[in-house]
Write a protein that holds these residues in place. Structure first.
Motif, PDB file in Angstrom:
ATOM      1  N   TYR A   1      -4.593  14.572 -10.750  1.00 54.23           N
ATOM      2  CA  TYR A   1      -4.612  15.945 -11.242  1.00 54.23           C
ATOM      3  C   TYR A   1      -3.202  16.510 -11.317  1.00 54.23           C
ATOM      4  O   TYR A   1      -2.830  17.188 -12.300  1.00 54.23           O
ATOM      5  N   LEU A   2      -2.388  16.234 -10.293  1.00 53.96           N
ATOM      6  CA  LEU A   2      -1.015  16.732 -10.274  1.00 53.96           C
ATOM      7  C   LEU A   2      -0.208  16.154 -11.439  1.00 53.96           C
ATOM      8  O   LEU A   2       0.523  16.885 -12.134  1.00 53.96           O
ATOM      9  N   ILE A   3      -0.356  14.852 -11.698  1.00 56.31           N
ATOM     10  CA  ILE A   3       0.386  14.216 -12.793  1.00 56.31           C
ATOM     11  C   ILE A   3      -0.094  14.726 -14.143  1.00 56.31           C
ATOM     12  O   ILE A   3       0.712  14.970 -15.052  1.00 56.31           O
ATOM     13  N   ALA A   4      -1.411  14.883 -14.285  1.00 58.44           N
ATOM     14  CA  ALA A   4      -1.940  15.390 -15.553  1.00 58.44           C
ATOM     15  C   ALA A   4      -1.412  16.796 -15.834  1.00 58.44           C
ATOM     16  O   ALA A   4      -1.037  17.120 -16.976  1.00 58.44           O
ATOM     17  N   SER A   5      -1.348  17.648 -14.826  1.00 58.08           N
ATOM     18  CA  SER A   5      -0.822  19.007 -15.009  1.00 58.08           C
ATOM     19  C   SER A   5       0.652  18.961 -15.397  1.00 58.08           C
ATOM     20  O   SER A   5       1.100  19.710 -16.289  1.00 58.08           O
ATOM     21  N   PHE A   6       1.398  18.078 -14.736  1.00 58.41           N
ATOM     22  CA  PHE A   6       2.831  17.961 -15.069  1.00 58.41           C
ATOM     23  C   PHE A   6       3.013  17.456 -16.501  1.00 58.41           C
ATOM     24  O   PHE A   6       3.883  17.926 -17.242  1.00 58.41           O
ATOM     25  N   ASN A   7       2.176  16.487 -16.923  1.00 60.15           N
ATOM     26  CA  ASN A   7       2.264  15.967 -18.286  1.00 60.15           C
ATOM     27  C   ASN A   7       1.991  17.062 -19.316  1.00 60.15           C
ATOM     28  O   ASN A   7       2.674  17.151 -20.343  1.00 60.15           O
TER      29      ASN A   7
ATOM     30  N   SER B   1      -4.577   6.774  -9.653  1.00 58.63           N
ATOM     31  CA  SER B   1      -4.325   6.865  -8.224  1.00 58.63           C
ATOM     32  C   SER B   1      -5.415   7.735  -7.628  1.00 58.63           C
ATOM     33  O   SER B   1      -6.517   7.853  -8.184  1.00 58.63           O
ATOM     34  N   PHE B   2      -5.098   8.378  -6.509  1.00 56.23           N
ATOM     35  CA  PHE B   2      -6.064   9.283  -5.899  1.00 56.23           C
ATOM     36  C   PHE B   2      -6.289  10.496  -6.792  1.00 56.23           C
ATOM     37  O   PHE B   2      -5.425  10.876  -7.590  1.00 56.23           O
ATOM     38  N   ASP B   3      -7.458  11.091  -6.660  1.00 59.38           N
ATOM     39  CA  ASP B   3      -7.822  12.199  -7.562  1.00 59.38           C
ATOM     40  C   ASP B   3      -6.805  13.317  -7.528  1.00 59.38           C
ATOM     41  O   ASP B   3      -6.440  13.888  -8.573  1.00 59.38           O
ATOM     42  N   GLU B   4      -6.330  13.686  -6.327  1.00 60.52           N
ATOM     43  CA  GLU B   4      -5.361  14.784  -6.227  1.00 60.52           C
ATOM     44  C   GLU B   4      -4.065  14.452  -6.959  1.00 60.52           C
ATOM     45  O   GLU B   4      -3.489  15.297  -7.654  1.00 60.52           O
ATOM     46  N   ILE B   5      -3.593  13.212  -6.800  1.00 61.14           N
ATOM     47  CA  ILE B   5      -2.348  12.814  -7.474  1.00 61.14           C
ATOM     48  C   ILE B   5      -2.563  12.748  -8.988  1.00 61.14           C
ATOM     49  O   ILE B   5      -1.686  13.153  -9.770  1.00 61.14           O
TER      50      ILE B   5
ATOM     51  N   PHE C   1       0.822  -1.211   0.000  1.00 56.86           N
ATOM     52  CA  PHE C   1       0.000   0.000   0.000  1.00 56.86           C
ATOM     53  C   PHE C   1       0.852   1.255   0.000  1.00 56.86           C
ATOM     54  O   PHE C   1       0.468   2.280  -0.580  1.00 56.86           O
ATOM     55  N   SER C   2       2.009   1.191   0.653  1.00 59.51           N
ATOM     56  CA  SER C   2       2.907   2.334   0.622  1.00 59.51           C
ATOM     57  C   SER C   2       3.352   2.639  -0.808  1.00 59.51           C
ATOM     58  O   SER C   2       3.377   3.793  -1.240  1.00 59.51           O
ATOM     59  N   ARG C   3       3.660   1.561  -1.541  1.00 62.48           N
ATOM     60  CA  ARG C   3       4.079   1.767  -2.929  1.00 62.48           C
ATOM     61  C   ARG C   3       2.919   2.204  -3.810  1.00 62.48           C
ATOM     62  O   ARG C   3       3.101   3.018  -4.722  1.00 62.48           O
ATOM     63  N   VAL C   4       1.722   1.638  -3.537  1.00 61.52           N
ATOM     64  CA  VAL C   4       0.564   2.039  -4.337  1.00 61.52           C
ATOM     65  C   VAL C   4       0.298   3.539  -4.175  1.00 61.52           C
ATOM     66  O   VAL C   4      -0.008   4.239  -5.147  1.00 61.52           O
ATOM     67  N   ILE C   5       0.449   4.033  -2.957  1.00 57.16           N
ATOM     68  CA  ILE C   5       0.158   5.437  -2.692  1.00 57.16           C
ATOM     69  C   ILE C   5       1.261   6.343  -3.222  1.00 57.16           C
ATOM     70  O   ILE C   5       1.011   7.410  -3.802  1.00 57.16           O
ATOM     71  N   THR C   6       2.517   5.897  -3.013  1.00 53.29           N
ATOM     72  CA  THR C   6       3.635   6.806  -3.314  1.00 53.29           C
ATOM     73  C   THR C   6       4.257   6.573  -4.681  1.00 53.29           C
ATOM     74  O   THR C   6       5.051   7.399  -5.139  1.00 53.29           O
ATOM     75  N   SER C   7       3.944   5.449  -5.348  1.00 52.58           N
ATOM     76  CA  SER C   7       4.562   5.161  -6.640  1.00 52.58           C
ATOM     77  C   SER C   7       4.295   6.255  -7.680  1.00 52.58           C
ATOM     78  O   SER C   7       5.223   6.682  -8.380  1.00 52.58           O
TER      79      SER C   7
END
Length: 604
Positions: free
Chosen positions: A350-356, A344-348, A313-319
């Protein structure tokens, strides 16, 4: 310790998740241990009580059968008649004795577990029947068992397990003995006693099955608290008897726990026996220790599973966050790769989509600048290429050929024509794949020039069936091999040389063999070439030292290694070039291509 002191988000998530699982497992384990300990204690007591009750029932049935055997003797009318009066005639006495033995024999064979039947009269006459000859103990009248039976007033006297027969001196095996007084039913006075000895197996098996596993004990007491039987009768000494409080009128079972021993006492009616099962607390502790070890094992496994789940779960959250951090570092180095879709989680997300989107825009801008720069360089190159028009060279060579043809110089004309066709073939790279027929035609032009130069010292043999000439392969795959064979193999050979080209089908591939009888390749250089070919097939980096070792064997421009590399890229690592060579004998180069020459490795 460095890991647990880290402030990384993955480590923090792992620590908190592991702590939560550990606390939860500890609570569950403690509750389970408490519950199972109580169940074990209760279960052992219940099992002991059930075993004792079953033993009491079994003893009741067994003793009821024995009581019936004794009654069949004391109530037999013929026995009563023969023993009720004294017969003075010796002959009649002998006949009466045989009659009594026959009666005892019929009773003896009515059961399988009877060892001996004895009738002892008041005038000390003994009538017996058994499976062997008896040797009666003459001192039986002074023994305790005889006195106990005599004063029993007709009731069954249970004598219990004995190490050997009470009356028969020959029988030294264990027996279970009981007896009763024999009364004259007509005058109601005692005329003797009956003694019966049986196999002890039924009693011993029942008593041995009473105690739980090892270290337990069990024994049976008569109505008068006399020891009748005990577990381990043949190996152990009689046990120490515990004090048993009196039973109330309606009480049949007592459960006692004194002196570190769990005791279950069952009162058997109507025999009024006391059946006692003793289980040391240490025996109970053994079960508890097993339970502890089992719980410790399960807890250890659950902790390991908990650690695995925590890591997962740590890897699922932080990967996804780690991937984004990695891509940020790549962007810092000038690599603008867009992250793959990560759920992943909605916030993550959104963050990845913005970075992409940001990286994609930067990459588009850089691509525009690079495209503009390449376009400018291509324009300059095109301008330089246009200065030398290949058609001018083709036309010039054709003109020379026709001039030589007019002068009837056929050999030199053919050389010029072959050179012209070779130049046209090698300079036209609009199509990178050609047929085997095209390659063979190119080789024939090349060999025409070299044979003219060799002045008859070079013989060439090509055997290619028509059915394989339509197979496609990368352009310029054969000429570098032919050229390498002639320059490095045949030109260094004294005298004439021969070159052969053949083709064969092996499984699902074609093998094109090019063989010469030149000077061959030294073992050291051949090993270096094999290593280079292997590295190319496995797409491994090639060291400078290895490249320098085989540099003399590689032609400038398109060489043998370049052909191998193109074949591997085109068809895959199982295809390409294989080389065999024997120094001063010759060299054989084999080109492996698939029958289905679809592109398996990439575009060449």
């Amino acid at each position: 310790m460095k890991l647990f002191r880290s402030n990384a988000i993955s480590v923090s998530v792992f620590k908190w998740f592991l702590l939560y699982n550990f606390v939860l497992l500890s609570v569950i384990t403690f509750a389970y241990y408490k519950k199972t300990t109580d169940q074990i204690n209760t279960g052992i007591a219940e099992i002991s009580q059930k075993n004792v009750m079953q033993a009491a029932d079994h003893f009741g049935l067994l003793m009821k059968g024995y009581d019936s055997v004794s009654k069949s003797i004391i109530g037999n009318l013929d026995i009563q008649r023969l023993l009720s009066h004294e017969e003075p005639n010796p002959a009649v006495q002998a006949i009466n004795g045989l009659t009594l033995q026959n009666i005892l024999g019929s009773i003896y064979y009515s059961r399988d577990d009877i060892i001996g039947l004895y009738i002892i009269t008041n005038n000390e006459k003994v009538y017996s029947y058994g499976s062997y000859t008896h040797a009666i103990d003459e001192k039986y009248a002074s023994t305790n068992w005889y006195k106990d039976v005599k004063k029993s007033s007709g009731q069954m006297t249970w004598l219990g397990l004995q190490k050997k027969s009470l009356i028969d001196m020959i029988h030294t095996e264990p027996v279970f003995s009981f007896g009763r007084t024999l009364y004259n039913i007509y005058e109601n006075k005692p005329i003797g006693i009956v003694l019966i000895e049986t196999e002890p197996r039924g009693v011993m098996n029942t008593i041995d099955n009473l105690h739980l596993k090892y270290q337990g004990e069990a024994y049976v007491l008569s109505e008068n608290d006399q020891l009748l039987a005990y577990s381990g009768f043949l190996e152990k000494k009689p046990p120490n008897l515990i004090d048993i409080p009196p039973f109330t009128e309606d009480e049949h079972t007592k459960l006692l726990n004194t002196g570190g021993i769990l005791a279950v006492v069952e009162k058997q009616t109507p025999l009024n026996w006391k059946i006692v099962s003793l289980t040391p607390n240490s025996n109970v502790n053994i079960e508890l220790d097993k339970n502890k070890r089992f719980i410790a094992l399960v807890l250890g496994i659950m902790v390991m599973i908990s650690i695995g789940i925590s890591i997962f779960f740590s890897r699922v959250i932080t990967s996804p966050i780690k991937k984004m951090v990695h891509e940020m570092k790549q962007v810092e180095r000038g690599k603008f790769n867009i992250l793959q879709e990560v759920k992943s989680f909605d916030e993550i997300n959104y963050l990845i989509a913005s970075f992409n989107r940001m990286v994609s825009r930067i990459d588009q801008l850089i691509e525009r600048v690079r495209f503009a720069s390449i376009s400018e360089k291509n324009a300059q190159l095109h301008a330089l290429q246009s200065q030398v028009n290949p058609h001018f060279l083709y036309n010039t060579l054709d003109m020379i050929y026709w001039m030589l043809d007019e002068k009837e110089n056929e050999q030199l004309g053919n050389i010029i024509l072959s050179l012209s066709k070779m130049f046209r073939y090698s300079s036209d790279w609009e199509h990178s794949d050609v047929t085997l027929h095209d390659e063979l035609e190119q080789i024939s032009h090349y060999l025409t020039i070299l044979q003219a130069r060799a002045d008859g010292r070079l013989s060439v043999q090509m055997d290619v069936p028509e059915q394989w000439r339509a197979i496609r392969l990368p352009k310029m795959s054969l000429q570098p091999i032919i050229e390498n064979a002639i320059i490095h193999g045949l030109t260094k050979k004294e005298g004439s040389g021969s070159l052969s080209l053949g083709i064969e089908k092996v499984d699902d591939r074609l093998e094109i063999h090019i063989q010469d009888n030149g000077v061959g390749i030294p073992l050291e250089k051949l090993a270096a070439i094999h290593a280079m070919l292997q590295r190319i097939a496995q797409k491994e980096p090639i060291s400078m030292d290895l490249e320098q070792q085989i540099e003399p064997l590689v032609e400038q421009g398109i060489g043998i290694l370049n052909v191998h590399r193109r074949l591997v890229m085109k068809f895959g690592p199982h295809y390409g070039i294989r080389m065999e060579s024997v120094e001063n004998v010759g060299t054989r180069v084999s080109i492996f291509i698939p029958l289905n020459t679809s592109n398996k490795g990439g575009v060449v």
